[in-house]
Structure formats: structure tokens, C-alpha cells
Design an enzyme around this catalytic site. Structure first.
Site, PDB file in Angstrom:
ATOM      1  N   HIS A   2       0.863  -1.191   0.000  1.00  0.00           N
ATOM      2  CA  HIS A   2       0.000   0.000   0.000  1.00  0.00           C
ATOM      3  C   HIS A   2       0.898   1.239   0.000  1.00  0.00           C
ATOM      4  CE1 HIS A   2      -3.780  -2.177   0.739  1.00  0.00           C
ATOM      5  NE2 HIS A   2      -3.042  -2.991   1.479  1.00  0.00           N
ATOM      6  N   LEU A   3       0.768   2.023  -1.049  1.00  0.00           N
ATOM      7  CA  LEU A   3       1.653   3.195  -1.169  1.00  0.00           C
ATOM      8  C   LEU A   3       0.946   4.509  -0.839  1.00  0.00           C
ATOM      9  CD1 LEU A   3       3.804   2.273  -4.293  1.00  0.00           C
ATOM     10  CD2 LEU A   3       4.408   2.109  -1.884  1.00  0.00           C
ATOM     11  N   ASN A  29      -6.389   0.587  -3.327  1.00  0.00           N
ATOM     12  CA  ASN A  29      -7.274   1.365  -2.439  1.00  0.00           C
ATOM     13  C   ASN A  29      -6.711   2.743  -2.096  1.00  0.00           C
ATOM     14  OD1 ASN A  29      -5.265   0.299  -0.824  1.00  0.00           O
ATOM     15  ND2 ASN A  29      -6.601   0.009   0.947  1.00  0.00           N
ATOM     16  N   ASP A  54      -8.516  -5.192  -2.482  1.00  0.00           N
ATOM     17  CA  ASP A  54      -7.931  -5.405  -1.160  1.00  0.00           C
ATOM     18  C   ASP A  54      -8.287  -4.308  -0.162  1.00  0.00           C
ATOM     19  OD1 ASP A  54      -6.047  -6.865   0.649  1.00  0.00           O
ATOM     20  OD2 ASP A  54      -5.169  -4.871   0.673  1.00  0.00           O
ATOM     21  N   HIS A 112      -9.173 -10.470  -1.184  1.00  0.00           N
ATOM     22  CA  HIS A 112      -9.097 -10.228   0.265  1.00  0.00           C
ATOM     23  C   HIS A 112     -10.269 -11.023   0.859  1.00  0.00           C
ATOM     24  CE1 HIS A 112      -8.851  -7.346   3.864  1.00  0.00           C
ATOM     25  NE2 HIS A 112      -9.976  -8.008   4.069  1.00  0.00           N
ATOM     26  N   HIS A 150      -2.968 -12.470   1.732  1.00  0.00           N
ATOM     27  CA  HIS A 150      -2.724 -12.647   3.176  1.00  0.00           C
ATOM     28  C   HIS A 150      -3.543 -13.759   3.845  1.00  0.00           C
ATOM     29  CE1 HIS A 150      -6.142  -9.981   2.974  1.00  0.00           C
ATOM     30  NE2 HIS A 150      -5.422  -8.895   2.833  1.00  0.00           N
ATOM     31  N   ASN A 196      -5.553  -6.190   9.569  1.00  0.00           N
ATOM     32  CA  ASN A 196      -6.632  -6.941   8.934  1.00  0.00           C
ATOM     33  C   ASN A 196      -6.090  -7.679   7.713  1.00  0.00           C
ATOM     34  OD1 ASN A 196      -9.198  -7.868   8.494  1.00  0.00           O
ATOM     35  ND2 ASN A 196      -9.818  -6.111   7.261  1.00  0.00           N
ATOM     36  N   ASP A 254       1.927  -6.866   2.576  1.00  0.00           N
ATOM     37  CA  ASP A 254       0.760  -6.082   3.007  1.00  0.00           C
ATOM     38  C   ASP A 254       1.217  -4.829   3.767  1.00  0.00           C
ATOM     39  OD1 ASP A 254      -1.805  -5.190   3.326  1.00  0.00           O
ATOM     40  OD2 ASP A 254      -2.431  -6.753   4.716  1.00  0.00           O
TER      41      ASP A 254
END
Lengths: 316, 430
Positions: free
Chosen positions: B55-56, B87, B147, B174, B227, B273, B300
Site C-alpha cells: 500500500h503506497l 485502495n 484489497d 481479500h 494474506h 486486517n 501487506d
């Protein structure tokens, strides 16, 4: 006691709990007299930090603190900076800056009291007055006090007392604290609830589990009815209010099944006609009003111990 | 040109190599002599790591992470390719957004930044995003994922699986049944019962995995499970692989090491999560990864600003940063425990993820004329995680203060030295 805070009934050793109960008894005796007020906590500031509405718990703590001559500040989330989005951290730091000696916190998030105690946000003694669906340790202390008063007045602990806790165990902080404290004091606890209202993992607790109130009610010394939240019905924890009441409510038929010396308890506020019928709540077996009264004495004892008041008897 | 002398490969052979024009131009048995290149004596030379789950936060939450800071964290962690989850705000559900992220990655120039596209418009789970347009864009998107949210509607999931067959895409799910996890805060079990937090049951993950495996079989498409956290999930993926279903799965480093017992003190640094599970799950995940039932490790990596963790549990954000600690946590849990060899680690953290995603320049064996995406590791050394020293803009690591094995000292990305002696030295931003 308990590293300067009261966060969980699990933090108390058996001896510490018994000491608190005996302090509470002494304090109750004093405040039963004509002059209810003791000067022990004069100059100390107790903040009631309530993020959830709870008039009875708040006024119980307020009364307790005032009878010990502490200054009391009531900080309720509604209408305060909290409702404008202030974080728990900023609220805590504000109270720290204002010199709070003890913070009594009621919060909707499980663990909120523990966070206040563990972080560097505030140095005050923290008393958990109910955190989410976790614990409510002073409720357990006042329940133990009341049980002892009625059933074990001449003994030290609660060995052999059979306690039924009936209702929404899953969401109940009262149940969690009572299981921890009452079993520590020697009581045998049975939880009675539909399986939907018992947490997964409950089998590891030091209790017996039953789904059937009628088969348990004849064999107990204490029956503690928990408040049922009406919104649980919408979430399908049980089909209807009436079905819940029929299967898990205390009514006159079940009241008649109780042993002669058994007592009826409820942490309040009650839903009369749902988990407890009006005649059960008002029956001679009901000690619900005593619970409220004892709540003040127990909370005085907790504040007294945490804030290091002078010895009782040395004060006037 | 870069020369590396006396490096050890995962098969224990010692080599010298030369890198020219982005490829390994010469690879030979080590002469034992030190010339003008990098002295790799005592260090292991591995292909650069490849992450399929990063996630960036750019665009939208540049206060938590940007493509540049995320790339820096990736390089520090030994990654030469990362995959930016969809996201963001706006969501990466159009060719325009994925191309923007792709370009920001090129500008940073420290590693490949491959955007992942959203499965559904706005991650709303209702209408397919323009998957084909994202696949055809310069970002060449092949992995699609909502995700953070589960593609819960079975019909939408079916359609997505079918649709991406056109361009050999894969749906990364996810797996979280939303109705079974309303307001869920942590693993449902003995700890949640005791500490009074709403539970996130293992079954909520497994039910979706089971459903999607069957859907993937039915429509003959590729499914990737993000995950994976439960022992039951490992068994489901094992069953699917035995049936020849095209399913792959990933596990995060934190789920290989940490358990729900850590939640006991309500410190939101452990809020993530899917949630931390039990020791039994941790052991099953390790065995599943060693066996290859779980194909890859994915980070993640989920950056969050300080205020989103410096609060009470329920107010806190879900997620942990992981790019800079992933390699060392895998060494600790999988190599030190002797469950995996270095060759296995390369497979799970570089070769396989590159294959799943179709990253042709990544995850290749070290040989002449292959792309020079390489890392040098001091396997005998260890380092202490200090949150404030992380390159990531966010500091929400659950490993703060831990001593972890395996120090990544050099990273070569596309023939260019980008990490030297643990310092970022190149890229397009000095």
C-alpha cells in the site's frame, strides 16, 4: 494496590480484593452515621470521564469521591470537545495539565482504561468504570460485597456460593469482571445464556455453561440477571423479546423455584418485563437496591486505596 | 559497469560478476581476488525481492506514504519490484490512475512499481472496473484486487475471474465474509473472549476461500488469495492444488511471527486486517509456506500516520508497515527454524511472485544475460529494528526493538546500484 490503577478484576489478588471489601465495610459503617463525609481525600481531584451515558455509575463515583472530600469534575463526552472530534490522547493530556489525581473512565472501546494507564498521556490513577464489552471491575466488587453481606457475612471469602449469571454474556463487562472476581473469591459461577450470547472461547473460563435457566435456578444461591439490549434482537442474537423473556427472563414461576436463602441481583438499569419481571425485581429476595448502596462504599474504598488516603480512624 | 567480487550464491558457490546495460554481462567462478568492484566476501547474492501486496497511499494519503518513500522503503528491504494496491483516493480503478502511479514509480526510479487495479469501481463491490483498459494501459496491469474489501458478491467475483482470462490476469482476493466480520477487531477465540473485543472468526476467511476456489475451478481462471492467515485456509488451498485448480496464496511476515496474544494490552500497533491469529495458525502457515502450499510471502505493507495508532484500539487503523522487515522476519521464522533453505526463500520472495504477476524482468535466476535485479545480504549479521530509522514515511511497525537476522547491504535495480552499505544512493531523486 494493583500498580496504582484499577483496570480489571484480574489485577486484584484475592487478598487485595478482600482488603478492599473490608475497607468498604468500614467506610459504609462510617457513612451510615449522621455525618457522611470524611476528610481523607481533601485536596485531591477526581475526574469522572464518561464517554458513554451512565447516570448511575457516574453519580455513584461522584458520591463516593465527595464523601471522601475530593474535588470532583464531571467530564462527559456529549457537548464537550470530544464530540467535536478531540482524541482520547488530547483529552487525557488536558486532564493531566489540570492536575487530575484520579480519572474514572467509562468508554465504549474495550481497553480504553488500559490505554490511559499504559501510555504516557496522563499520570493519574485510572479507574475503569466500564470499557466497551470488556470489564467493569467496581461493579464486580460491589456485587461481591453484596453477596458477602447476605450469604457470607461471618466468613472471609465466598467459598461454596453458587452464582448464576444470566443473559448477554458476550457483550457484558459486568459478567467478565464478575467471573474473574467471584471465582477468585471461591464462588462457583454458572453462566446461563443462549449460545448466541456466549463468546467463542468461553469454555476456557473457570465457569460452568448452561443454556437452560430452569435446570439451574433451583441450585443456586445468587441469580444475577444481566440487562438485555434491545438492539441485539435486530442482530438476530435471539428471535424476539418475548421468546428471550420466556426462556431467560426471571419471572414469578422461576422466582418460586429459588432456594429460600437465594438472592436476586441486577446491575441496572433494568428492563422490567424483559429480563426481569416487576414482581421479581421488587421481591424480598431482590437485593438490587443494596447493590446500588454498596456501590458507593466500594467505590469509596477504591478511591481511598488508590489515592493513598490517611488511615481510616486516624481521620475525623 | 558494476563489478561484484566473491559473492556467494544460494547453492554456496562463489562467483564474480559484471553488470552492464542492466544485465549480468559476465558471471564466473570467483577468482578470490579483489579488484575495483564491490567486495561481497561473506555475503549472499540473491535475486531482488518481489512484493505483490504494497500500500503506497499515493494518490490521496501522501501524509502516510508516497510512491517515492514507499520505493525507498522497498529498496531498504531488498525489493526490486513492488505492487501498489488499488485502495488509494481516488481508487486505482481506471487507466488514468494506474498510469499515474506507474509514472510516479518510474520517476522515483528505485524499483519497479506495478499498479494493481481495482476489481470493482470505487471498490464498491457492485460493478466491474475497466479491467481491460487498465490491462492495456502503459502500466500493463495483470493483478486486480479490491484489497481492504472483499469481493463479497459471488456473481461479481465469478464475472471478474472470467473476464481477466482475456489477458491472463489474476484476481487477488481479500477473503473476508463481510457479514461474519461486522465491526470485527481481532481474531475470534479465547483472547477476544477474555478481553472483550468483537471477533473476526477464521471461518469468515475460509468461507470465501472455499467459495472462490470453486468459482476458479468452474470458470477455469486464476485466483490469488491475499494474506492467508488460518490453518483451515492452508488446508483449503492444499485441496484446491491437488485438484489442479489455478490458485496461489500469499502469507505476510507478521502472520508468520506474531499471534493474537499480543493484542492483550490493546496496543493498536498490533491491529491489522486480517488479524493476528493463534500459535497453531502461525505454525500451519510456516509449514504451508515451506511446503509450497502457500506460494509466496507478501508484505501487506500498510502505512498509517502516528495519530491513527496513538489512540484507543477501536479508533485505530488496521495495518502495519512491512517492506523493510519482511526479509529478516522470513529469515527468522523460516531459515533459522530450518523449515526452508535459501533457495526456497528466493522462490517464495522473488521467483514465484514474479511468475504470478508476470513481471518478466524480475525473479530470474542469477545467470549471464538476465536482468540485473540483485541484492547482497550479510546472512551472519543481525540488526535492531528502530521505528524512527525506517525509510517509510509511517512508523507503524510491530517489530520495533526486535533484533532480526539478515542485513541487506546492497541492492542493484535494473543494473544500477540503489542501495550501498545500507544507504540509498541512487534513483532519480538523489
Amino acid at each position: 494496590m494493583i500498580s496504582g490503577h484499577l483496570l480489571s478484576a484480574a489485577d486484584l489478588t484475592k487478598q487485595e480484593a478482600l482488603n478492599l471489601l473490608s475497607t468498604a465495610k468500614e467506610l459504609a459503617a462510617i457513612t451510615d452515621g449522621p455525618n457522611k463525609k470524611l476528610p481523607t481525600l481533601r485536596g485531591k481531584t477526581v475526574v469522572n470521564l464518561f464517554f458513554e451515558d451512565s447516570t448511575r455509575t457516574r453519580i455513584s463515583f461522584e458520591t463516593a469521591a465527595k464523601r471522601l472530600s475530593a474535588d470532583v469534575i464531571n467530564f462527559s463526552a456529549k457537548g464537550s470537545s470530544v464530540s467535536k472530534g478531540e482524541s482520547l490522547k488530547d483529552t487525557a493530556q488536558t486532564l493531566q495539565a489540570m492536575g487530575a489525581d484520579a480519572v474514572v473512565i467509562r468508554h465504549g472501546s474495550s481497553g480504553a482504561a488500559k490505554r490511559l494507564a499504559d501510555t504516557q498521556w496522563i499520570q493519574a490513577a485510572i479507574v475503569n468504570a466500564g470499557d466497551g464489552t470488556h470489564e467493569h471491575p467496581t461493579q464486580a466488587l460491589l456485587d461481591a460485597f453484596t453477596i458477602k453481606q447476605y450469604l457470607r457475612n461471618d466468613q472471609e471469602d465466598l467459598i461454596g456460593v453458587r452464582v448464576l449469571i444470566v443473559g448477554d454474556i458476550l457483550h457484558s463487562r459486568v459478567a467478565r469482571s464478575n467471573v474473574l472476581l467471584l471465582t477468585k473469591l471461591g464462588a462457583q459461577v454458572t453462566l446461563v445464556a443462549p449460545p448466541t450470547l456466549l463468546p467463542v472461547g468461553v469454555h476456557e473460563w473457570p465457569v460452568t455453561i448452561s443454556y437452560d435457566l430452569d435446570s439451574e435456578i433451583q441450585n443456586c444461591d445468587v441469580v444475577m440477571m444481566l440487562r438485555i439490549q434491545l438492539e441485539r434482537m435486530a442482530d438476530s442474537f435471539f428471535p424476539t423479546e418475548r421468546e428471550y423473556s420466556r426462556r431467560y427472563g426471571l419471572n414469578s414461576v422461576r422466582l418460586a423455584m429459588l432456594s429460600k436463602s437465594a438472592i436476586v441481583m441486577h446491575p441496572g438499569p433494568m428492563n422490567r418485563g424483559l429480563e426481569i419481571s416487576a414482581d421479581s425485581a421488587d421481591d424480598l429476595k431482590s437485593v438490587i437496591i443494596d447493590q446500588v448502596k454498596n456501590g458507593v462504599a466500594v467505590r469509596m474504598a477504591v478511591l481511598y486505596e488508590l489515592l493513598g488516603g490517611a488511615k481510616i480512624g486516624e481521620t475525623k | 559497469m558494476i563489478k561484484i567480487n566473491n559473492a556467494k550464491l544460494s547453492d554456496n558457490s562463489l562467483v564474480d560478476l559484471e553488470i552492464n546495460n542492466g544485465v549480468i554481462s559476465k558471471l564466473s567462478k570467483s577468482s578470490g581476488k579483489q579488484g575495483d568492484g564491490i567486495d561481497a566476501t561473506g555475503k549472499l547474492l540473491l535475486p531482488g525481492l518481489v512484493d505483490l501486496h504494497t500500500h503506497l497511499r499515493e494518490p490521496g494519503r501522501e501524509d502516510s506514504e508516497t510512491v517515492l518513500t514507499g520505493s525507498q522503503a522497498a529498496v531498504a528491504g531488498g525489493y526490486t519490484a513492488i505492487s501498489a494496491m488499488a485502495n488509494t483516493n481516488p481508487v486505482a480503478d481506471t487507466a488514468g490512475v494506474v498510469e499515474q502511479i506507474y509514472r510516479l514509480g518510474k520517476e522515483a526510479g528505485l524499483c519497479d512499481v506495478n499498479p494493481i487495479g481495482a476489481v470493482t469501481k470505487g471498490l464498491n463491490g457492485e460493478q466491474l472496473a475497466e479491467l481491460g483498459a487498465m490491462a492495456d494501459s502503459i502500466a500493463r496491469v495483470r493483478i486486480f484486487s479490491d484489497d481492504g474489501k472483499c469481493v463479497a458478491d459471488p456473481l461479481i467475483m465469478r464475472r471478474a475471474l472470467e473476464y481477466v482470462k482475456t489477458f491472463n490476469g489474476v484476481i487477488a482476493q481479500h477473503a473476508q465474509e463481510p457479514r461474519l466480520t461486522i465491526n470485527a477487531q481481532m481474531n475470534e477465540g479465547s483472547v477476544s473472549a477474555r478481553i472483550g473485543l468483537p471477533g473476526w472468526p477464521a471461518i469468515a476467511e475460509e468461507a470465501i476461500i472455499a467459495r472462490d476456489i470453486l468459482l476458479a475451478e468452474h470458470v477455469q481462471s486464476r485466483l490469488h488469495i491475499c494474506h492467508l492467515t488460518t490453518a483451515g485456509g492452508v488446508e483449503l488451498v492444499r485441496w484446491a492444488k491437488q485438484r489442479g485448480i489455478q490458485v496461489t496464496a500469499e502469507v505476510t511476515p507478521h502472520h508468520l511471527l506474531l499471534t493474537d496474544e499480543l493484542v492483550e494490552n490493546y496496543d493498536p500497533i498490533y491491529k491489522v486486517n486480517p488479524p493476528l491469529r493463534t500459535q497453531k495458525d502461525v505454525m500451519a502457515l510456516r509449514e504451508g509456506l515451506a511446503e509450497g502450499i502457500i506460494d509466496i510471502v507478501a508484505t501487506d505493507h500498510a502505512p498509517h500516520p502516528a495519530e491513527d495508532k496513538d489512540c484507543e484500539w477501536q479508533a485505530a487503523a488496521f495495518g502495519m508497515v512491512g517492506l523493510e522487515t519482511a526479509f529478516s522476519v522470513v529469515v527468522k521464522t523460516m531459515i533459522e527454524s530450518k523449515l526452508m533453505s535459501w533457495t526456497d526463500l528466493v522462490d517464495r520472495m522473488s521467483t514465484k511472485p514474479a511468475q504470478i504477476a508476470g513481471y518478466k524482468q524480475q525473479g530470474q535466476l542469477i545467470a549471464e544475460n538476465t536482468p540485473a535485479n540483485l541484492i547482497l545480504v550479510d546472512t551472519g549479521a543481525s540488526w535492531q529494528v528502530e521505528r524512527n530509522n525506517l525509510k517509510s514515511k509511517s512508523k507503524n511497525t510491530p517489530f520495533n526493538g526486535m533484533n532480526l537476522p539478515g542485513v541487506i547491504s546492497e541492492v542493484i535495480y535494473s543494473g544500477k546500484l540503489v542501495l550501498s552499505n545500507r544507504l540509498i544512493v541512487n534513483g532519480n531523486h538523489g
